[in-house]
Scaffold this motif. Structure first.
Motif, PDB file in Angstrom:
ATOM      1  N   ASN B  17       6.946 -18.577 -59.986  1.00 12.59           N
ATOM      2  CA  ASN B  17       6.706 -17.335 -59.218  1.00 12.59           C
ATOM      3  C   ASN B  17       6.338 -17.591 -57.761  1.00 12.59           C
ATOM      4  OD1 ASN B  17       7.023 -15.350 -61.415  1.00 12.59           O
ATOM      5  ND2 ASN B  17       5.260 -16.413 -62.277  1.00 12.59           N
ATOM      6  N   LEU B  18       7.188 -18.377 -57.097  1.00 14.69           N
ATOM      7  CA  LEU B  18       6.933 -18.660 -55.678  1.00 14.69           C
ATOM      8  C   LEU B  18       7.620 -17.588 -54.835  1.00 14.69           C
ATOM      9  CD1 LEU B  18       7.315 -22.549 -55.541  1.00 14.69           C
ATOM     10  CD2 LEU B  18       5.287 -21.184 -56.017  1.00 14.69           C
ATOM     11  N   GLU B  19       6.946 -16.480 -54.699  1.00 15.10           N
ATOM     12  CA  GLU B  19       7.460 -15.358 -53.913  1.00 15.10           C
ATOM     13  C   GLU B  19       7.660 -15.802 -52.456  1.00 15.10           C
ATOM     14  OE1 GLU B  19       8.550 -11.271 -53.676  1.00 15.10           O
ATOM     15  OE2 GLU B  19       8.042 -12.501 -55.408  1.00 15.10           O
ATOM     16  N   ASP B  20       8.710 -15.330 -51.828  1.00 18.94           N
ATOM     17  CA  ASP B  20       8.985 -15.621 -50.421  1.00 18.94           C
ATOM     18  C   ASP B  20       9.349 -17.084 -50.158  1.00 18.94           C
ATOM     19  OD1 ASP B  20       8.431 -12.944 -49.931  1.00 18.94           O
ATOM     20  OD2 ASP B  20       6.314 -13.351 -49.526  1.00 18.94           O
ATOM     21  N   VAL B  21       9.680 -17.853 -51.198  1.00 18.24           N
ATOM     22  CA  VAL B  21      10.171 -19.221 -50.999  1.00 18.24           C
ATOM     23  C   VAL B  21      11.630 -19.246 -51.445  1.00 18.24           C
ATOM     24  CG1 VAL B  21       9.927 -21.663 -51.646  1.00 18.24           C
ATOM     25  CG2 VAL B  21       7.886 -20.248 -51.398  1.00 18.24           C
ATOM     26  N   ASN B  22      12.504 -19.799 -50.605  1.00 19.26           N
ATOM     27  CA  ASN B  22      13.918 -19.922 -50.950  1.00 19.26           C
ATOM     28  C   ASN B  22      14.263 -21.385 -51.205  1.00 19.26           C
ATOM     29  OD1 ASN B  22      14.485 -17.113 -50.453  1.00 19.26           O
ATOM     30  ND2 ASN B  22      14.241 -17.594 -48.274  1.00 19.26           N
ATOM     31  N   VAL B  23      15.365 -21.609 -51.906  1.00 17.30           N
ATOM     32  CA  VAL B  23      15.810 -22.980 -52.213  1.00 17.30           C
ATOM     33  C   VAL B  23      15.884 -23.824 -50.940  1.00 17.30           C
ATOM     34  CG1 VAL B  23      17.823 -24.321 -52.980  1.00 17.30           C
ATOM     35  CG2 VAL B  23      17.002 -22.425 -54.366  1.00 17.30           C
ATOM     36  N   GLU B  24      16.446 -23.227 -49.886  1.00 16.28           N
ATOM     37  CA  GLU B  24      16.613 -23.989 -48.639  1.00 16.28           C
ATOM     38  C   GLU B  24      15.276 -24.303 -47.929  1.00 16.28           C
ATOM     39  OE1 GLU B  24      18.019 -19.697 -48.167  1.00 16.28           O
ATOM     40  OE2 GLU B  24      18.326 -21.369 -49.551  1.00 16.28           O
ATOM     41  N   ASP B  25      14.206 -23.641 -48.362  1.00 15.61           N
ATOM     42  CA  ASP B  25      12.884 -23.920 -47.770  1.00 15.61           C
ATOM     43  C   ASP B  25      12.285 -25.215 -48.321  1.00 15.61           C
ATOM     44  OD1 ASP B  25      13.004 -21.513 -46.417  1.00 15.61           O
ATOM     45  OD2 ASP B  25      11.945 -20.400 -47.985  1.00 15.61           O
TER      46      ASP B  25
END
Lengths: 206, 85
Positions: B17-25
């Motif tokens: 549940n890492l909200e606001d984290v994208n794969v590319e981050d």
């Protein structure tokens, strides 16, 4: 003669609406509980990534407490002596069911630690305590329904015995995505509303 | 290996549940705990369950986890070497 206390402020979350002291501050009737509570959290601009890891009961309790305590403009550098007295009827049943699903099939037995840690209703008290650094008295009661008398007596005892300066108390119940409710209020020496059964019920049924 | 790293990033974001984290981050060598993604001890347990469930890897010594879960690179290397699924 025992001292009489006051209801300083109160917060309600139910049916897709979030209100503070009777004033609607966020509403979303078109979405699931998860979308509603996420929208309400974002509207409050509370930067607390751990919110998204919480179970639904904790999100409900956390947001109601956060709205109330933020409204008090507490100094985060000072440890607050605010006791917590919460209650509900569904305990942590929603999360208990999720946990049960992960252990139902012996050939696919993978209990999730992230789910399991929320299989107690009082974990939501811990979430509020961590955020607001409340190393204070806390209790979680299970009743068949909202019990204003018990909340009044219990919080008055805490205050009159100097166990706390204020008490954040009320009802936080998550049955399922369409039946959920938070009603939290702050009891203090100061406030505009008398802290008695009649007034508690009046606010709760508002 | 690159597909596995992508898979791990997607799992971590969704399951933890890492909200606001994208794969590319998430960089492959970013620390997952501490100052990196800020994962906690419950997340570590969740990753241990994931190793067993998805790749058939049973960690008998939780202390092993510290080195394995250092980054996406270290996780992918360990899984590639030990997976049975």
């Amino acid at each position: 003669m025992s001292k009489s206390y006051k209801i300083k402020s109160y917060c309600q979350i139910k049916d897709g609406e979030l209100s503070l002291n009777g004033h609607l501050i966020y509403a979303d009737h078109s979405n699931t509980f998860s979308e509603f509570i996420k929208g309400a959290y974002k509207s409050e601009k509370t930067k607390y990534p751990k919110f998204f890891k919480m179970d639904k009961l904790s999100k409900l309790a956390f947001l109601a407490a956060d709205v109330l305590l933020k409204n008090e403009k507490l100094d985060p550098s000072i440890e607050q002596n605010i006791a917590l007295v919460f209650s509900n009827k569904s305990s942590s049943l929603d999360t208990d069911r999720k946990h049960q699903e992960t252990i139902q099939d012996p050939s696919n037995y993978y209990p999730s630690p992230a789910v399991f840690v929320y299989t107690l209703p009082n974990i939501c008290i811990g979430e509020v305590s961590i955020k607001y650094k409340l190393n204070t008295e806390n209790s979680f009661f299970i009743f068949d329904g909202f019990n204003a008398r018990h909340l009044k007596i219990y919080s008055d005892i805490l205050l009159s015995n100097n166990k706390a300066d204020e008490v954040l108390c009320g009802w936080v119940d998550f049955e399922d995505d369409t039946h959920y409710e938070a009603f939290l209020y702050l009891v203090s020496s100061n406030g505009n509303t008398a802290h008695n059964e009649h007034e508690i019920n009046k606010l709760y049924n508002n | 290996m690159d597909a596995l790293k992508q898979e791990l990033k997607e799992f971590i974001i969704e399951q933890l549940n890492l909200e606001d984290v994208n794969v590319e981050d998430i960089e492959n060598d970013d620390p997952l705990f501490g100052d990196g993604l800020g994962l906690d001890s419950i997340d570590a347990l969740e990753l241990i369950v994931m190793l067993d469930k998805n790749y058939g890897i049973k960690l008998t010594d939780p202390k092993q986890g510290k080195a394995i879960f250092e980054s996406i690179d270290t996780m992918a290397a360990y899984i590639t070497e030990h997976r049975v699924k």
